[in-house]
Design an enzyme around this catalytic site. Structure first.
Site, PDB file in Angstrom:
ATOM      1  CB  VAL A 189      16.009  40.278  38.254  1.00  0.00           C
ATOM      2  CG1 VAL A 189      17.243  39.561  38.806  1.00  0.00           C
ATOM      3  CG2 VAL A 189      16.169  41.783  38.426  1.00  0.00           C
ATOM      4  CG  ASP A 190      12.801  35.721  38.523  1.00  0.00           C
ATOM      5  OD1 ASP A 190      13.817  35.559  39.224  1.00  0.00           O
ATOM      6  OD2 ASP A 190      11.652  35.700  38.981  1.00  0.00           O
ATOM      7  CG  PHE A 191      12.902  37.206  30.693  1.00  0.00           C
ATOM      8  CD1 PHE A 191      12.152  36.091  30.368  1.00  0.00           C
ATOM      9  CD2 PHE A 191      13.387  38.003  29.663  1.00  0.00           C
ATOM     10  CE1 PHE A 191      11.884  35.769  29.049  1.00  0.00           C
ATOM     11  CE2 PHE A 191      13.129  37.688  28.345  1.00  0.00           C
ATOM     12  CZ  PHE A 191      12.378  36.573  28.027  1.00  0.00           C
TER      13      PHE A 191
END
Length: 420
Positions: A189-191
């Site tokens: 999700v961060d990426f």
């Protein structure tokens, strides 16, 4: 990279001449800023004096430094902060705020991931900085967005894999040992949020090119986490029924799953009727093509998937990975060897694509650091490049502040006051 090589890279850079102020920490937003840096932008990373980006302490490994120096380059920091210049700046002090505003006058983009409203306390919110630089593109990355009942909450990757649906569709199928929700290994999700951050900024730069106007961008990990569930979520929106977890099974046609060979694993995707027909011929089991248990994609990929994969694995176990790959390649069935992390870097196509990017690093014990090449490196006219290793904390403070007229004497005063 030499000065001449840097100059050559700058000449071809898509974002040459764009300046980005990166006030972000940890992973998602720093990834977005790094993508802009890879494309040639001058990214100035703002870090807290003496402490730096929280991400410097994340992960399980750190780049060893030479001569007793601690690089504080954790895996999290190293993978998301190349092509940036680091300065230390205390934005809670008036002197720090003044310096930041001078930098904003020279900037095209500012990225931050503080809690909603936090920077307004210091006159560093969008409306305040827009008054200084109307062309500024100000991108705020938060967990839940700028508005709504959860806007004030902090958020990290795992929370959004849980709440956005990713964990609901990831994991071992129900009824099997270990069944239940499962987080992905990497912080996906961060990426993805980092990539959405860069994409939104690129769109805003194009809009400004046409209109002369800057804008505010509200990026939320929540939004990215829901969008990431993609076609599986769309299945739910169409049918009203949640698709089952499929473990390593494919999400479309079947059979698609791990094949266990005599010395390793191959991932098979025989997702069309023709691919499946060829597979049954290869297995010397042509009757399986018309077998009523497996005569549709739905049956092969979902309802009778486990039964079919048991048959396939009984067959594949008699072959080596190399032989199996050659056989499947020979009849045009998509397949790929399963690689442990060490094997990824021995893969002939990975080597051919130069995905291991060894980069000079003046403070590393070995004199270099291995980075992961940008997926944008194959653009024919303006490829993404790695020009600088991730910076040491405050490595470029004097250099950057000199560009806005702060000499060594004034810099010494600012250091004494704790502003930088």
């Amino acid at each position: 990279m030499s000065t001449n090589q840097n100059d050559m890279a700058a000449d071809k850079a898509a974002l040459a001449g764009i300046r980005v102020i990166d006030m972000s920490r940890v992973f998602a937003a720093p990834i977005g800023a790094q993508i802009l840096g890879d494309l040639g932008a001058d990214v100035i990373k703002i870090e807290r004096p003496g402490v730096g980006d929280d991400g410097r302490g994340y992960g399980f490994s750190w780049v060893p430094g030479k001569d007793g120096i601690e690089t504080r380059h954790s895996s999290f920091f190293t993978v998301s902060n190349r092509n940036k210049r680091s300065i230390t700046l205390n934005h809670s002090r008036p002197e720090g705020q003044a310096i930041l505003k001078e930098l904003v006058k020279t900037a095209d983009v500012l990225i931050e991931n503080y809690k909603v409203g936090d920077l307004a306390r210091f006159g560093l919110d969008y409306e305040s900085l827009k008054a200084i630089n109307p062309r500024l593109i100000y991108c705020s990355v938060t967990g839940f967005g700028q508005t709504g009942p959860m806007a004030a909450r902090p958020g990290y990757d795992g929370l959004f894999q849980a709440t956005g649906g990713m964990m609901a569709v990831t994991g071992i199928p129900e009824g099997q040992p270990g069944a239940g929700p499962l987080k992905t290994g990497p912080s996906l999700v961060d990426f993805v949020t980092g990539h959405n951050t860069a994409l939104a900024i690129l769109g805003a730069l194009q809009y400004r090119h046409r209109t002369g106007e800057g804008q505010f961008i509200d990026i939320a990990l929540l939004d990215s986490s829901v969008a990431m569930v993609s076609h599986i979520m769309q299945d739910y929106l169409i049918s009203g029924q949640a698709p089952p977890r499929l473990g390593n099974g494919g999400n479309g046609g079947g059979p698609a799953d791990l094949m266990h060979c005599a010395d390793g694993i191959v991932y098979l995707t025989a997702g069309t009727d023709e691919h499946y027909r060829r597979l049954t011929v290869l297995m010397e089991r042509p009757e399986l093509f018309t077998d009523p248990r497996f005569d549709s994609n739905l049956k092969r990929g979902k309802t009778n998937r486990a039964e079919l994969m048991d048959l396939i694995n009984a067959w594949s176990s008699g072959f080596t990975v190399a032989r199996m790959q050659a056989m499947l390649d020979g009849v045009g069935i998509p397949a790929a060897r399963y690689n442990e992390l060490a094997q990824v870097w021995e893969d002939e196509q990975v080597k051919h694509r130069n995905l291991r990017a060894t980069t000079p690093h003046a403070h590393a014990e070995s004199g270099s650091v291995d980075l992961i090449a940008s997926p944008l490196a194959q653009m024919s006219a303006s490829p993404a490049t790695i020009r600088m290793a991730p910076p040491m904390l405050g490595e470029h403070t004097a250099e950057v502040l000199a560009e806005i007229g702060i000499d060594e004497a004034r810099l010494a005063q600012l250091r004494e006051a704790g502003a930088v």
